[in-house]
Design a protein around this motif. Sequence first.
Motif, short mmCIF file in Angstrom:
data_model
loop_
_atom_site.label_atom_id
_atom_site.label_comp_id
_atom_site.label_asym_id
_atom_site.label_seq_id
_atom_site.Cartn_x
_atom_site.Cartn_y
_atom_site.Cartn_z
N GLU A 67 0.85 -1.18 0.00
CA GLU A 67 0.00 0.00 0.00
C GLU A 67 0.89 1.23 0.00
O GLU A 67 1.90 1.28 0.70
N SER A 68 0.51 2.24 -0.79
CA SER A 68 1.29 3.48 -0.82
C SER A 68 0.38 4.65 -1.10
O SER A 68 -0.72 4.49 -1.65
N GLN A 69 0.84 5.82 -0.71
CA GLN A 69 0.15 7.07 -0.97
C GLN A 69 1.18 8.09 -1.42
O GLN A 69 2.07 8.46 -0.65
N LEU A 70 1.06 8.53 -2.66
CA LEU A 70 1.93 9.57 -3.19
C LEU A 70 1.48 10.91 -2.62
O LEU A 70 0.28 11.18 -2.52
N HIS A 71 2.44 11.75 -2.24
CA HIS A 71 2.12 13.12 -1.85
C HIS A 71 3.14 14.04 -2.48
O HIS A 71 4.03 13.59 -3.20
N ALA A 72 3.01 15.32 -2.27
CA ALA A 72 3.79 16.31 -3.02
C ALA A 72 5.30 16.17 -2.83
O ALA A 72 6.07 16.48 -3.76
N TYR A 73 5.75 15.70 -1.69
CA TYR A 73 7.19 15.60 -1.44
C TYR A 73 7.63 14.22 -1.01
O TYR A 73 8.59 14.07 -0.24
N GLY A 74 6.94 13.19 -1.51
CA GLY A 74 7.35 11.84 -1.18
C GLY A 74 6.21 10.85 -1.30
O GLY A 74 5.20 11.13 -1.92
#
Length: 98
Positions: free
Chosen positions: A35-42
């Motif tokens: 499971e992953s969640q992309l965000h603006a700085y990582g």
Amino acid sequence: MNVIIDLCVVPIGVGLSVSKYVAVCHEIINKAGLESQLHAYGTNIEGDWDKVFDVVKKCHERIHEMGAPRITTTIKAGTRIDREQTMADKVASVKSKL
């Protein structure tokens, strides 16, 4: 043991845009079934400790293969053993208080 990490991988010596390297890492994460969640700085990643850190290693290897001479990586890692908690649980807890 499960872990949630916040991963920021920055290739050095490849120009200003790093989005293609981030995309390659996300392919590696998805292939591993994490499971992953992309965000603006990582990217936040959750799963078994060994699988998560194996993905970090594979990201480094692949980015070097793509020609990046250097990589700097920042990792924040959290574990807990008193109960299970997912990334979604953590976000929902904060949102419920807003």
